[in-house]
Design a protein around this motif. Structure first.
Motif, short mmCIF file in Angstrom:
data_model
loop_
_atom_site.label_atom_id
_atom_site.label_comp_id
_atom_site.label_asym_id
_atom_site.label_seq_id
_atom_site.Cartn_x
_atom_site.Cartn_y
_atom_site.Cartn_z
N GLU A 1 -6.24 -13.78 -1.08
CA GLU A 1 -4.77 -13.59 -1.09
C GLU A 1 -4.33 -12.82 -2.33
N ALA A 2 -4.95 -13.13 -3.47
CA ALA A 2 -4.58 -12.42 -4.71
C ALA A 2 -4.94 -10.94 -4.61
N TYR A 3 -6.07 -10.66 -3.97
CA TYR A 3 -6.47 -9.25 -3.82
C TYR A 3 -5.50 -8.52 -2.88
N ALA A 4 -5.12 -9.19 -1.80
CA ALA A 4 -4.15 -8.58 -0.87
C ALA A 4 -2.82 -8.31 -1.59
N ALA A 5 -2.42 -9.25 -2.45
CA ALA A 5 -1.16 -9.07 -3.18
C ALA A 5 -1.27 -7.90 -4.16
N GLU A 6 -2.41 -7.79 -4.81
CA GLU A 6 -2.62 -6.67 -5.75
C GLU A 6 -2.60 -5.33 -5.00
N LEU A 7 -3.23 -5.29 -3.85
CA LEU A 7 -3.18 -4.07 -3.02
C LEU A 7 -1.73 -3.75 -2.66
N GLY A 8 -0.98 -4.80 -2.37
CA GLY A 8 0.42 -4.62 -1.97
C GLY A 8 1.28 -3.98 -3.05
N ARG A 9 0.91 -4.17 -4.31
CA ARG A 9 1.67 -3.56 -5.41
C ARG A 9 1.62 -2.03 -5.35
N PHE A 10 0.61 -1.51 -4.65
CA PHE A 10 0.46 -0.05 -4.57
C PHE A 10 0.70 0.45 -3.14
N GLY A 11 1.32 -0.38 -2.34
CA GLY A 11 1.61 0.01 -0.97
C GLY A 11 3.02 0.57 -0.84
N THR A 12 3.47 0.71 0.38
CA THR A 12 4.80 1.22 0.68
C THR A 12 5.46 0.24 1.64
N GLU A 13 6.68 0.59 2.06
CA GLU A 13 7.36 -0.26 3.06
C GLU A 13 6.55 -0.36 4.34
N GLU A 14 5.93 0.77 4.70
CA GLU A 14 5.21 0.82 5.99
C GLU A 14 3.79 0.27 5.89
N GLN A 15 3.23 0.32 4.72
CA GLN A 15 1.81 0.00 4.59
C GLN A 15 1.58 -0.83 3.34
N ARG A 16 1.07 -2.03 3.49
CA ARG A 16 0.99 -2.97 2.36
C ARG A 16 -0.28 -2.80 1.53
N TRP A 17 -0.74 -1.57 1.43
CA TRP A 17 -1.92 -1.29 0.61
C TRP A 17 -1.94 0.21 0.32
N PRO A 18 -2.68 0.63 -0.71
CA PRO A 18 -2.73 2.07 -0.99
C PRO A 18 -3.64 2.77 0.02
N SER A 19 -3.45 4.09 0.13
CA SER A 19 -4.41 4.89 0.91
C SER A 19 -5.46 5.39 -0.06
N PHE A 20 -6.67 5.00 0.12
CA PHE A 20 -7.71 5.43 -0.81
C PHE A 20 -8.00 6.93 -0.62
N ALA A 21 -8.08 7.62 -1.75
CA ALA A 21 -8.49 9.04 -1.67
C ALA A 21 -9.92 9.10 -1.17
N VAL A 22 -10.75 8.20 -1.67
CA VAL A 22 -12.13 8.05 -1.17
C VAL A 22 -12.42 6.55 -1.06
N CYS A 23 -12.91 6.15 0.08
CA CYS A 23 -13.39 4.77 0.27
C CYS A 23 -14.89 4.84 0.53
N PHE A 24 -15.67 4.37 -0.44
CA PHE A 24 -17.13 4.32 -0.27
C PHE A 24 -17.49 3.07 0.53
N LEU A 25 -18.42 3.23 1.43
CA LEU A 25 -18.95 2.07 2.17
C LEU A 25 -20.47 2.15 2.22
N GLY A 26 -21.13 1.04 1.96
CA GLY A 26 -22.54 0.95 2.31
C GLY A 26 -22.64 0.55 3.77
N VAL A 27 -23.82 0.63 4.32
CA VAL A 27 -24.04 0.18 5.70
C VAL A 27 -25.28 -0.72 5.70
N GLY A 28 -25.13 -1.92 6.19
CA GLY A 28 -26.28 -2.83 6.24
C GLY A 28 -27.17 -2.50 7.44
#
Ligand SMILES: O=C1O[C@H](COP(=O)(O)O)[C@@H](O)[C@H](O)[C@H]1O
Length: 258
Positions: free
Chosen positions: A125-152
């Protein structure tokens, strides 16, 4: 006209070359994004290639040309273990890059550790709230310029594992994960809508044990069974993989221009 949102596959000979190639492209992308003073939000991954790429970034001379005060670092997932546990994705990223560049502490958005005083649900919940600080009215999280993902080897991304309820979450930004099939059992993960709001998603994976999952993901498997199949950035999605991981990828998906 080519579909700019289509997924691309870029192949390197081996993990070391792949880490170099991804690091080089990352710095190009971050420089382009920040040169006019715009912020760049970046989601990091744990796993075998996460730190390898970041070590390469730190060692490149052009890392010194980036205004790191404009870059915010997040994580796609975190292992819920004590802060100094070597399994922490954040600790690995700090050692590989974040402690070696001039990035303000306020730009590093770690997920709470198990000894932080927050329980697992509270950490999510704290992480979601922190993401929300950088979101907008429409989107409660920032848009990452780059999102790295590993694949298992099972096709998981972040801590979204196959055939589990977390992969279908569409409301919350971050979730607690219990009984993870991969240790450690307790984790916090971003959800699919947050990942897919990224401008660019870069999946980085190596080794023959990932070949089947990557082949299925790129052949259009259902994301509930192969979560990597559901990763789709708004602008671009690139699978950066090595030769060993590419054996089940259809040759016509491979981008020869990289
Ligand atoms: O546990 C995790 O695993 C995946 C993949 O790791 P790999 O070592 O098989 O590459 C990683 O993406 C995730 O961030 C991490 O927490």
């Amino acid at each position: 006209m080519a579909d700019s949102t289509a997924r691309r596959v870029v192949i390197a000979d081996d993990p070391a070359e792949l880490a170099r190639l991804v690091a080089e492209r990352f710095l190009v992308r971050i420089r382009a994004r920040t040169k006019d003073g715009r912020l760049a939000h970046v989601a990091l991954t744990g796993g075998s290639m996460g730190a390898a790429v970041l070590r390469e970034v730190a060692e490149r001379p052009d890392a010194g040309e980036i205004d790191w005060s404009l870059v915010h670092f997040w994580w796609g997932d975190e292992r819920y273990v004590p802060a100094d546990d070597p399994e922490r994705n954040a600790g690995q990223a700090r050692a590989a890059l974040l402690d070696r560049i001039e990035v303000p502490a306020a730009n590093i958005h770690e997920i709470a550790a198990s000894d932080s005083g927050l329980g697992l649900d509270e950490a999510a919940e704290a992480y979601a709230a922190e993401l929300g600080r950088f979101g907008t009215e429409e989107q409660r999280w920032p848009s990452f310029a780059v999102c790295f993902l590993g694949v298992g080897p099972d096709g998981h991304i972040a801590s979204l594992f196959p055939d589990r309820e977390e992969i279908n979450e569409t409301d919350r930004a971050a979730l607690a994960v219990r009984d993870s099939p991969k240790p450690p059992p307790e984790r916090v993960t971003l959800t699919r809508p947050v990942i897919n709001a990224s401008k660019r998603i870069w999946l980085v994976a190596t080794g023959a044990e990932k070949a089947s999952a990557l082949g299925l993901a790129l052949a259009g498997a259902n994301y509930a069974n192969v979560p990597a199949a559901g990763a789709k950035g708004r602008k671009r999605t690139v699978f950066f993989i090595d030769e060993a991981a590419a054996s089940e990828v259809s040759p016509d998906l491979i981008d020869p221009s990289y």
